[in-house]
Design an enzyme around this catalytic site. Structure first.
Site, PDB file in Angstrom:
ATOM      1  N   HIS A   1     128.302   7.484 -52.727  1.00 31.70           N
ATOM      2  CA  HIS A   1     129.590   7.891 -51.857  1.00 31.70           C
ATOM      3  C   HIS A   1     130.433   8.550 -52.584  1.00 31.70           C
ATOM      4  CE1 HIS A   1     132.559   7.412 -48.747  1.00 31.70           C
ATOM      5  NE2 HIS A   1     133.520   6.917 -49.691  1.00 31.70           N
TER       6      HIS A   1
ATOM      7  N   HIS B   1     128.542   3.241 -51.387  1.00 36.26           N
ATOM      8  CA  HIS B   1     129.289   2.660 -50.564  1.00 36.26           C
ATOM      9  C   HIS B   1     128.471   1.599 -49.832  1.00 36.26           C
ATOM     10  CE1 HIS B   1     131.894   2.169 -46.918  1.00 36.26           C
ATOM     11  NE2 HIS B   1     132.864   2.789 -47.490  1.00 36.26           N
TER      12      HIS B   1
ATOM     13  N   LEU C   1     128.755   7.716 -43.055  1.00 35.23           N
ATOM     14  CA  LEU C   1     129.686   6.775 -43.425  1.00 35.23           C
ATOM     15  C   LEU C   1     130.018   5.913 -42.326  1.00 35.23           C
ATOM     16  CD1 LEU C   1     131.256   5.598 -46.012  1.00 35.23           C
ATOM     17  CD2 LEU C   1     133.190   6.693 -45.060  1.00 35.23           C
TER      18      LEU C   1
ATOM     19  N   LEU D   1     141.910   9.723 -51.570  1.00 34.52           N
ATOM     20  CA  LEU D   1     142.552  10.419 -50.946  1.00 34.52           C
ATOM     21  C   LEU D   1     143.901  10.419 -51.736  1.00 34.52           C
ATOM     22  CD1 LEU D   1     142.186  10.132 -47.231  1.00 34.52           C
ATOM     23  CD2 LEU D   1     141.113  11.311 -48.519  1.00 34.52           C
TER      24      LEU D   1
ATOM     25  N   PHE E   1     142.044  -3.438 -46.716  1.00 33.70           N
ATOM     26  CA  PHE E   1     141.174  -2.540 -47.396  1.00 33.70           C
ATOM     27  C   PHE E   1     140.564  -3.325 -48.805  1.00 33.70           C
ATOM     28  CE2 PHE E   1     139.614   2.145 -47.111  1.00 33.70           C
ATOM     29  CZ  PHE E   1     139.559   2.056 -45.873  1.00 33.70           C
TER      30      PHE E   1
ATOM     31  N   ARG F   1     135.908   2.601 -57.859  1.00 29.37           N
ATOM     32  CA  ARG F   1     137.174   3.131 -57.064  1.00 29.37           C
ATOM     33  C   ARG F   1     137.383   2.175 -55.899  1.00 29.37           C
ATOM     34  NH1 ARG F   1     138.058   6.132 -52.345  1.00 29.37           N
ATOM     35  NH2 ARG F   1     135.837   6.789 -52.098  1.00 29.37           N
TER      36      ARG F   1
ATOM     37  N   GLN G   1     129.795   5.508 -57.349  1.00 28.16           N
ATOM     38  CA  GLN G   1     130.110   4.411 -56.586  1.00 28.16           C
ATOM     39  C   GLN G   1     129.119   4.742 -55.249  1.00 28.16           C
ATOM     40  OE1 GLN G   1     133.845   4.468 -53.739  1.00 28.16           O
ATOM     41  NE2 GLN G   1     133.923   2.656 -54.842  1.00 28.16           N
TER      42      GLN G   1
ATOM     43  N   ARG H   1     133.852  -2.505 -53.533  1.00 24.41           N
ATOM     44  CA  ARG H   1     132.677  -1.835 -52.839  1.00 24.41           C
ATOM     45  C   ARG H   1     131.587  -2.051 -53.720  1.00 24.41           C
ATOM     46  NH1 ARG H   1     135.301   4.142 -50.934  1.00 24.41           N
ATOM     47  NH2 ARG H   1     136.203   3.124 -49.332  1.00 24.41           N
TER      48      ARG H   1
ATOM     49  N   GLY I   1     139.676  21.605 -50.426  1.00 29.66           N
ATOM     50  CA  GLY I   1     139.743  20.362 -50.096  1.00 29.66           C
ATOM     51  C   GLY I   1     141.375  20.132 -50.195  1.00 29.66           C
TER      52      GLY I   1
HETATM   53  C1  LIG Z   1     132.445  10.288 -45.429  1.00 33.83           C
HETATM   54  C2  LIG Z   1     133.409   9.859 -46.551  1.00 33.83           C
HETATM   55  C3  LIG Z   1     134.820   9.288 -46.025  1.00 33.83           C
HETATM   56  C4  LIG Z   1     135.542   9.097 -47.126  1.00 33.83           C
HETATM   57  N1  LIG Z   1     136.772   8.254 -46.694  1.00 33.83           N
HETATM   58  C5  LIG Z   1     137.683   8.253 -47.516  1.00 33.83           C
HETATM   59  C6  LIG Z   1     138.861   7.582 -47.190  1.00 33.83           C
HETATM   60  O1  LIG Z   1     138.987   7.163 -46.087  1.00 33.83           O
HETATM   61  N2  LIG Z   1     139.829   7.201 -48.158  1.00 33.83           N
HETATM   62  C7  LIG Z   1     139.819   7.963 -49.287  1.00 33.83           C
HETATM   63  O2  LIG Z   1     140.650   7.768 -50.385  1.00 33.83           O
HETATM   64  N3  LIG Z   1     138.779   8.446 -49.791  1.00 33.83           N
HETATM   65  C8  LIG Z   1     137.547   8.663 -48.987  1.00 33.83           C
HETATM   66  N4  LIG Z   1     136.657   9.479 -49.350  1.00 33.83           N
HETATM   67  C9  LIG Z   1     136.338  10.053 -50.477  1.00 33.83           C
HETATM   68  C10 LIG Z   1     137.346  11.400 -50.505  1.00 33.83           C
HETATM   69  O3  LIG Z   1     137.468  12.003 -48.955  1.00 33.83           O
HETATM   70  C11 LIG Z   1     137.333  12.535 -51.240  1.00 33.83           C
HETATM   71  O4  LIG Z   1     137.061  11.824 -52.666  1.00 33.83           O
HETATM   72  C12 LIG Z   1     138.340  13.461 -51.357  1.00 33.83           C
HETATM   73  O5  LIG Z   1     138.601  13.891 -50.131  1.00 33.83           O
HETATM   74  C13 LIG Z   1     137.809  14.784 -52.206  1.00 33.83           C
HETATM   75  O6  LIG Z   1     138.710  15.758 -52.071  1.00 33.83           O
HETATM   76  P1  LIG Z   1     138.869  17.024 -53.080  1.00 33.83           P
HETATM   77  O7  LIG Z   1     139.927  17.920 -52.645  1.00 33.83           O
HETATM   78  O8  LIG Z   1     138.711  16.563 -54.446  1.00 33.83           O
HETATM   79  O9  LIG Z   1     137.251  17.689 -52.810  1.00 33.83           O
HETATM   80  P2  LIG Z   1     136.404  18.184 -51.378  1.00 33.83           P
HETATM   81  O10 LIG Z   1     137.260  17.820 -50.143  1.00 33.83           O
HETATM   82  O11 LIG Z   1     135.088  17.700 -51.427  1.00 33.83           O
HETATM   83  O12 LIG Z   1     136.661  19.762 -51.500  1.00 33.83           O
HETATM   84  C14 LIG Z   1     135.854  20.260 -52.487  1.00 33.83           C
HETATM   85  C15 LIG Z   1     135.978  21.906 -52.235  1.00 33.83           C
HETATM   86  O13 LIG Z   1     135.624  22.664 -53.265  1.00 33.83           O
HETATM   87  C16 LIG Z   1     134.836  23.842 -52.665  1.00 33.83           C
HETATM   88  N5  LIG Z   1     133.817  24.167 -53.725  1.00 33.83           N
HETATM   89  C17 LIG Z   1     133.049  23.040 -54.526  1.00 33.83           C
HETATM   90  N6  LIG Z   1     132.161  23.867 -55.512  1.00 33.83           N
HETATM   91  C18 LIG Z   1     132.540  25.097 -55.123  1.00 33.83           C
HETATM   92  C19 LIG Z   1     132.038  26.461 -55.989  1.00 33.83           C
HETATM   93  N7  LIG Z   1     131.261  26.397 -56.952  1.00 33.83           N
HETATM   94  N8  LIG Z   1     132.709  27.468 -55.540  1.00 33.83           N
HETATM   95  C20 LIG Z   1     133.612  27.538 -54.774  1.00 33.83           C
HETATM   96  N9  LIG Z   1     133.956  26.574 -54.011  1.00 33.83           N
HETATM   97  C21 LIG Z   1     133.613  25.216 -54.341  1.00 33.83           C
HETATM   98  C22 LIG Z   1     134.311  23.252 -51.484  1.00 33.83           C
HETATM   99  O14 LIG Z   1     134.255  24.263 -50.678  1.00 33.83           O
HETATM  100  C23 LIG Z   1     135.465  22.536 -51.006  1.00 33.83           C
HETATM  101  O15 LIG Z   1     136.611  23.286 -50.467  1.00 33.83           O
HETATM  102  C24 LIG Z   1     135.544   9.620 -48.254  1.00 33.83           C
HETATM  103  C25 LIG Z   1     134.541  10.347 -48.765  1.00 33.83           C
HETATM  104  C26 LIG Z   1     133.616  10.779 -47.800  1.00 33.83           C
HETATM  105  C27 LIG Z   1     132.203  11.277 -48.081  1.00 33.83           C
END
Ligand SMILES: Cc1cc2nc3c(=O)[nH]c(=O)nc-3n(C[C@H](O)[C@H](O)[C@H](O)COP(=O)(O)OP(=O)(O)OC[C@H]3O[C@@H](n4cnc5c(N)ncnc54)[C@H](O)[C@@H]3O)c2cc1C
Length: 565
Positions: free
Chosen positions: A341, A232, A242, A382, A117, A376, A230, A276, A12
């Protein structure tokens, strides 16, 4: 044996940022259980915060004001020095994303567009229509390809291997074959995202089981502030997809069955753009009072924004309504209710993303560096992923360059791998037992019903009882399908063990915390209690038992005061 200097778990935004920041002269690899572009980050809609001051109504904005809003939004549980660091770094981080090629929406003069926001004093959320996560993730993935970052997709990490306080690597299950493989590394960064699917009603992707957080916990690393979950305010009824806060940022109204904009009773100044936790509670209260529709939802009304604005600024929301709701938000209000959320808590890390295990780092939603505290603000997650993803990549590089963890033991990693293989064999050999999907459903329902927006001792105690019962049942689970290639059942069996731990830690933290703060609302303790509870919860797994302790919050500039909006 597969071996790398730095291993990033998760594709991610946090994971890709860490991988792109790590020194390219080192051997860096990303492991993800799904293709990186399917990570939950891709679903982020509304935007990312930085005090750029591009909106004519936000000219007086500054990173200090952003920090203040973040700290106030957190109900004063965020570590203030860390929140300040994130907000200061937000501005260069946004320009860096722009230079990498992220196609942000623009204002006249071609500057990055910004919208209001919740909980923010100025319009500071930068966006790309309502597909912000998608465009940032795609851009970072392209950059990773250009930089030839090594990717291993469809590998599920099942264990973090630690020996004498030093991280040695991980054991993964290759989901295409069902084979268990040891992977050696000098530094490991977890960027494994949140645990939304521990709840029944959630906006999160099906992959968000939170196993990374549970794996760290099982390896002896503390989890922090896990009781802060959290909800939403606006998920569409049905599948709880969402509907971005950006919809309210663009001017959407929340309306009850009496045609009232009821936020006037809860947050008269900020109205729909209160934080929120406050908006989610207001909606739930209206539903509980009988002011909802079908005792289940209220309306998010966008009709007055007009067709042009909806199509330009919220095209993805319109598509969601058309495709999943069968109606057009240009013509009809959206039926919405609160749903899980975001995970404010997570792996306990310091401002350098380091943990108590040498060579083990964490960033993004799986980590709790404590910038979000008890609640949050939208657009800050992000931001957290790119700011702390970068710090994690830098710190892991420093650690390896500084000679950290020079010699991992192949034998130890192989022994750990054999132990996990034996687990799969046990599940496979059994012909009967309790099916994993039934246990999962029971856990999720217990969390949504007993550990939701409003909490009280009796519900939490009942929830805990269900989880502890499921922990016993888990010993009797089995693989009903014997084919272990591409088996979702294997993924679920592995991850469920972690989900049980997370549920237990969330509930125990919530039971102990006899106050109301941010997202944690106790019906039996309705006031915030700074004297006893202005502190972080830490939970460590000691001999398979959660041990709870507390830690001071860093208060630098902003004295905790009552939170009004
Ligand atoms: C619908 C939605 C809309 C959102 N909109 C916003 C927004 O507009 N603005 C904002 O600031 N935040 C928003 N958020 C929150 C934000 O998107 C997330 O908190 C953030 O993108 C998380 O990023 P990350 O890189 O930490 O994890 P993620 O993007 O969740 O990535 C996790 C990664 O870990 C990998 N993984 C997990 N467990 C394992 C495992 N055991 N073994 C191997 N791989 C694993 C997965 O494959 C994935 O690649 C939103 C969230 C949602 C659900």
């Amino acid at each position: 044996m597969i071996s790398h200097d730095i291993l990033v778990i998760g594709g991610g935004l946090a994971g890709l940022t860490a991988a792109l920041t790590a020194d390219p002269k080192l051997s860096v690899a990303v492991i993800s259980k799904v293709h990186p572009l399917r990570s939950h980050s891709v679903a982020a809609q509304g935007g990312i915060n930085a005090a750029l001051g591009n909106n004519p109504e936000g000219r007086d904005d500054s990173w200090e004001k952003h920090a203040f809003d973040t700290i106030k939004g957190s109900d004063y549980l965020a570590d203030q020095d860390t929140a300040e660091l994130m907000c200061e770094k937000a501005i260069p981080a946004l320009y860096e994303l722009e230079h990498l090629g992220v196609p942000f929406s623009r204002f006249p003069g071609a500057v990055i567009a910004q919208r209001p926001f919740g909980g923010a004093g100025f319009p500071r959320t930068c966006y790309a229509a309502d597909r912000t996560g998608l465009v940032i993730l795609h851009t970072l993935f392209e950059q990773s390809m250009r930089r030839q970052v090594r990717f291993y997709n469809e590998l599920l990490v099942t264990r973090l291997v630690v020996r004498q306080g030093q991280c040695q690597g991980v054991v993964v299950c290759d989901l295409t074959t069902g084979e268990m493989i040891p992977v050696k590394a000098r530094a490991v960064i977890f960027a494994t995202g949140g645990y939304g699917r521990v709840y029944f009603k959630t906006t999160n992707a099906f992959i968000n089981h939170g196993s990374g957080i549970g794996i760290a916990y099982r390896a002896g690393v503390a989890l922090k502030d896990m009781e802060f979950v959290q909800f939403h305010p606006t998920s569409m009824i049905g599948k709880n997809i969402l509907i971005t806060e950006g919809a309210r940022g663009e001017g959407g109204y929340l309306v009850n069955n009496k045609e009232q904009r009821f936020l006037a009773d809860y947050a008269p100044k900020a109205m729909e753009l209160a934080p929120r936790d406050i908006v989610a509670r207001a909606i739930q209260t209206e539903i509980d009072k009988g002011n909802g529709f079908n005792d289940d939802y209220v309306h998010l009304d966008l009709r007055h924004l007009g067709e042009k604005k909806i199509k330009k600024r919220l095209p993805g929301i319109r598509e969601i309504c058309l495709n999943f709701g069968g109606f057009d938000p240009i013509e009809k209000p959206i039926p919405i209710q609160p749903a899980q959320h975001y995970s404010m808590g997570g792996i306990d890390v310091d401002v350098n993303c380091t943990t108590s295990v040498e060579g083990f780092f964490a960033a993004g939603e799986c980590a709790c560096v404590s910038v979000h505290g008890a609640n949050r603000l939208g657009g800050n997650s992000l931001l957290d992923t790119v700011v702390f993803g970068k710090i994690a990549g830098d710190q892991a590089t420093k650690f390896v360059r500084g000679g950290g963890n020079p010699s991992s033991s192949d034998r130890h990693l192989e022994e750990e791998t054999i132990k996990i293989k034996e687990k799969i064999d046990t599940w496979s050999r059994r012909d009967s037992g309790i099916k994993i999907h039934l246990m999962m459903e029971k856990l999720k329902l217990a969390m949504s019903e007993k550990v939701g927006v409003f909490r009280k001792k009796e519900d939490l105690t009942e929830g805990l009882k269900i989880i502890l019962g499921l922990k016993e049942d888990y010993g009797h689970t089995y693989l009903s399908g014997k084919n272990i290639k591409y088996s979702q059942e294997i993924v679920n069996i592995f991850e469920f063990e972690m989900m049980l731990d997370l549920a237990e830690v969330i509930i125990r933290g919530a039971l102990n915390r006899e106050e109301t703060r941010g997202s944690h609302f106790r019906l039996d303790f309705k006031e915030r209690n700074d004297k006893d509870w202005l502190k972080h919860t830490l939970v460590v797994n000691t001999e398979n038992k959660p041990e709870i302790s507390y830690k001071d919050v860093n208060i630098s500039k902003y004295k905790p005061v009552e939170r009004t909006y």
